[in-house]
Structure formats: structure tokens, C-alpha cells
Write an enzyme that holds these catalytic residues in place. Structure first.
Site, short mmCIF file in Angstrom:
data_model
loop_
_atom_site.label_atom_id
_atom_site.label_comp_id
_atom_site.label_asym_id
_atom_site.label_seq_id
_atom_site.Cartn_x
_atom_site.Cartn_y
_atom_site.Cartn_z
N ASP A 31 -5.16 -6.91 5.93
CA ASP A 31 -6.37 -6.20 5.52
C ASP A 31 -7.45 -7.21 5.14
O ASP A 31 -8.60 -7.16 5.62
CB ASP A 31 -5.99 -5.32 4.31
CG ASP A 31 -7.08 -4.35 3.91
OD1 ASP A 31 -8.12 -4.30 4.59
OD2 ASP A 31 -6.89 -3.64 2.90
N LYS B 217 3.54 -15.43 2.15
CA LYS B 217 3.44 -16.14 0.87
C LYS B 217 4.86 -16.44 0.42
O LYS B 217 5.31 -16.05 -0.67
CB LYS B 217 2.68 -15.24 -0.12
CG LYS B 217 2.29 -15.91 -1.43
CD LYS B 217 1.19 -16.96 -1.28
CE LYS B 217 0.94 -17.63 -2.61
NZ LYS B 217 0.14 -18.86 -2.48
N TYR C 290 0.82 -1.21 0.00
CA TYR C 290 0.00 0.00 0.00
C TYR C 290 0.86 1.27 0.00
O TYR C 290 0.36 2.37 -0.21
CB TYR C 290 -0.96 0.02 1.21
CG TYR C 290 -2.02 -1.08 1.18
CD1 TYR C 290 -2.20 -1.88 0.06
CD2 TYR C 290 -2.82 -1.30 2.28
CE1 TYR C 290 -3.15 -2.89 0.05
CE2 TYR C 290 -3.79 -2.31 2.27
CZ TYR C 290 -3.93 -3.10 1.15
OH TYR C 290 -4.88 -4.10 1.14
N ASP D 104 -10.83 -8.79 7.56
CA ASP D 104 -12.22 -8.67 7.11
C ASP D 104 -12.89 -10.04 7.10
O ASP D 104 -14.05 -10.19 7.47
CB ASP D 104 -12.29 -8.07 5.70
CG ASP D 104 -12.45 -6.56 5.71
OD1 ASP D 104 -12.03 -5.94 6.71
OD2 ASP D 104 -12.99 -6.01 4.74
N ASP E 281 -2.91 -18.15 1.52
CA ASP E 281 -4.07 -18.81 0.91
C ASP E 281 -4.62 -19.89 1.84
O ASP E 281 -5.83 -20.04 2.02
CB ASP E 281 -3.73 -19.37 -0.48
CG ASP E 281 -2.35 -19.99 -0.57
OD1 ASP E 281 -1.56 -19.83 0.38
OD2 ASP E 281 -2.06 -20.64 -1.58
#
Ligand code: NAD
Length: 360
Positions: free
Chosen positions: A248, A192, A141, A252, A224
Site C-alpha cells: 500500500d 521486515k 488490514y 503510493d 525501510d
């Protein structure tokens, strides 16, 4: 000396949910004699309208001078078409990075009263209590270069950059281990590393930090798989630590385990526990102005603020008890409503928490 709290209601449902959180904060201030002084300013789209930028210099100066910041949410479709550098979310990213708020704590706790509101079976989520520690000021970001361009053949292309330095990983890993130490002593680091160079460094540095925490059980998981495990068997997790974008998304996802994103508070802390506190959800433009948003995530953010920035555990506990009492009374905003409970609006929910807190 009084403690200064800067309130930034923001956009969409922000002002509605903040009005309720401020009622609760003011009562806690009086009841526990906390000596807080509140001041108000704008962030995001509201700041763009007032100052022409999503975070004005004077607002940033006020935020620096404050002891803690309470934020609603920013963003909305009316600002989708403006210069990307002036979009509401840029103000949020800027205040986080300028204040060095690198550690984002997102608890996902299932209130027993809301077991039916979760999209998963009650036995899968009953008693759920996870803490996601998300790195907040680095990664994709903030990485540069980032660019959108048109190639010679006329095709549009865009790219972002995902950088992490060793020191950025080390300090967020420490927060993860410290939190695990005062909870269930289990830390799962999510990355990852099978694909990304930044994740390979992440994993190596987390391993190094782990040497200082022999009492914490460390595991690693690819993002994942973590996304899958969160809905398969979420109670296997205690504390999860991960990068900005993975955190992030996963937080959620975790929010839905608890019934609604409208229940989830968060804290963003700097190296000295100065913090900005905000609900995990956004400005919910689809329900803004209707008086139906759930204010509990923002009210619970007040409780996190009292606990983490001001060490007022008793007052923080009292707010959490008041929320639990209101849920016991069967009061629910639309997002957590189910058969047999009473649907209420934003203000009625806030008033009920105030009454419950007053009577404790
Ligand atoms: P959102 O979190 O605003 O909404 C997602 C869904 O959850 C919507 O259906 C919404 O109605 C519902 N919801 C959210 N909060 C709720 C609450 N308190 N009570 C009841 N229902 C609630 O996410 P989005 O729709 O992806 O984004 C909307 C805007 O918010 C965008 O402009 C986005 O950039 C911004 N946003 C801001 C933040 C922030 O300020 N920290 C975080 C995420 C998104």
C-alpha cells in the site's frame, strides 16, 4: 455470449473519472466488437447512502456474477464519524476479500512525456517501468484480534494483528515470479524480516517458491531500505512483491516517481484471473465535484482489464496508445500540468482519449 462488467463509480471524484473511463470502454467495445454488457451499482459511501451498508449483499452477488469489475474510488470526510464497521473503506476491503482478489498488480510506468512531472530528476526516472505485486486479502488490514480500548488507568490503547499463512504467501509469491518471468526476470521481495515473525515466514516461503523459478533472479530487501531505494535508484527494480500494508505504502511512493497518482491503474486478481480494476488513488475529496481530476488512471485500468481478464491485448494496447497520443498533444490535467502544456479538465481529457482511440 456477452461478458458482464460491473461498474462501481464510488465516492468523491469516483463518478467523475468513471464517466470518462466508461466512454473509453464503450468505444473500445464497439471498435473491437468485444461484446461487453455494462451494469452499474454502488460501493462505499454511495452504497451506505443508498443501502445503509458500504457493500450491499445484492451488489456483492452482482460482483460475483460479473466477469470483471471496474471501480472508481471510495471514501470521504462525510463518513468519518459513522460506525467504523460501516465506513466506505470497509466495503472495499469486503469486496476484495469476498471475491478472493488476493493479487494486486500496480504498474508504475513513467510516460516519457511526463518526465518533468516527476519529483525526481529526469535521468533517475527516465524509462521507469516497475510492477509492484501487493498481497491484498491478508496481513494487518484483515488480522484479528484488532481492538481499541481504555485501560484501567484511563489511557486509551489500540492494537492490530499481522498474520500471514504459508499458503497466502506462496500464492502471491507465485504471482510475483510469474510476472517477473514475462518481464525482466528480476523479483525483489520486500519484508521486515529483521523484526517481524510474519516477515520471517514470508522470506522463507518466497525462498521455497524460488526453487520453481531458477530463471528469475530473486533478491530480498527490508521495507525501510526499499522505501529509500525507490527514490534513490528506482530503475534497479523490475517486479517487487510484498505484503498488504508495505505494498500500500510503497506503491503510493512509486506513483510519485511517475508524476502523479492520477496516472496509476491497478488490477486485483483472483486465482482464475477474474479481476477488479481501479485507479491506485483514492476519492480525492479535496478536488471532488470540480471537474479537474485526472481520469487517466481509471482509463488505464480499463486497459488492464482488457489485457488480464479478457486477453484482449490489441484493444488494451490501443487504449494505452490513445493515452500516449493525448499526452503528446500536450493535454494535461492539473496534477500533471507543467509549463508549456495545456491544462484541461476531467471531461476534456476523457474526450481527447476517445477521439485518439477513434482515430487509431
Ligand atoms: P487520495 O488518493 O484520494 O488523494 C491524495 C492526493 O492526490 C490528493 O491531493 C488528491 O487531490 C490527489 N489525487 C488523487 N487522485 C487524483 C486524480 N485522479 N487526479 C488528480 N489528483 C488526484 O488519498 P487520500 O486523500 O489519502 O484519501 C481520500 C479518501 O480516499 C479517504 O477517504 C481514503 O480512505 C480514500 N481512499 C480510497 C482508496 C480506494 O478507493 N481504493 C484508496 C486510497 C484512499
Amino acid at each position: 455470449m456477452s461478458k458482464q462488467i460491473l461498474i462501481l463509480p464510488g465516492d468523491g471524484i469516483g463518478p467523475e473519472i468513471m464517466a470518462e473511463a466508461v466512454k473509453v470502454l464503450q468505444l473500445a467495445n464497439d471498435k473491437f466488437d468485444l461484446g461487453f454488457e455494462l451494469s452499474f451499482d454502488q460501493l462505499g459511501g454511495a452504497a451506505y447512502e443508498q443501502y445503509g451498508v458500504p457493500l450491499a449483499d445484492e451488489t456483492l452477488a452482482r460482483a460475483r456474477a460479473a466477469d470483471a469489475i471496474l471501480l472508481g474510488a471510495v471514501g470521504g470526510p462525510q463518513w468519518d464519524a459513522i460506525d467504523p464497521a460501516l465506513r466506505p473503506e470497509r466495503g472495499l476491503l469486503k469486496i476484495r476479500s469476498q471475491l478472493g482478489l488476493f493479487a494486486n498488480l500496480r504498474p508504475a510506468i513513467l510516460y516519457p512525456q511526463l518526465a518533468d512531472a516527476s519529483s525526481l530528476k529526469p535521468e533517475v526516472v527516465a524509462g521507469l517501468n516497475i510492477l509492484i505485486v501487493r498481497e491484498l486479502t491478508g496481513g494487518i488490514y484483515f488480522g484479528s484480534p484488532r481492538e481499541s480500548r481504555v485501560l484501567e488507568n484511563g489511557e486509551r490503547m489500540a492494537f492490530d494483528t499481522l498474520p500471514y499463512s504459508e499458503s497466502e504467501i506462496r500464492r502471491i509469491a507465485r504471482v510475483g515470479f510469474d510476472m517477473a518471468r514475462v518481464r525482466g526476470s528480476k523479483l525483489c521481495s520486500v519484508d521486515k524480516a529483521n523484526v517481524l515473525a510474519s516477515s520471517q515466514l514470508w522470506r522463507a516461503v518466497v525462498e521455497e517458491v524460488a526453487r520453481d523459478y531458477p530463471d528469475v533472479e530473486l533478491s530480498h530487501m527490508y521495507v525501510d531500505n526499499a522505501a529509500m531505494q525507490l527514490v534513490r535508484a528506482p530503475k534497479q527494480f523490475d517486479v517487487m512483491v510484498t505484503d498488504n500494508m508495505f505494498g500500500d505504502i510503497l506503491s503510493d511512493e512509486a506513483s510519485m516517481l511517475t508524476g502523479s497518482i492520477g496516472m496509476l491503474p491497478s488490477a486485483s486478481l483472483d486465482a482464475n484471473n477474474k479481476g477488479m480494476y481501479e485507479p491506485c488513488h483514492g476519492s480525492a475529496p479535496d478536488i471532488a465535484g470540480q471537474g479537474i481530476a485526472n481520469p487517466l488512471a481509471t482509463i488505464l485500468s480499463v486497459s488492464m482489464m482488457l489485457r488480464y481478464s479478457f486477453s484482449q491485448g490489441q484493444a488494451a494496447d490501443a487504449i494505452e496508445q490513445a493515452v500516449s497520443k493525448v499526452l503528446d498533444q500536450g493535454l494535461r490535467t492539473g496534477d500533471i500540468h507543467s509549463a508549456g502544456t495545456t491544462r484541461v479538465g476531467t471531461a476534456a481529457m476523457g474526450d481527447a482519449v476517445v477521439e485518439a482511440l477513434r482515430s487509431l
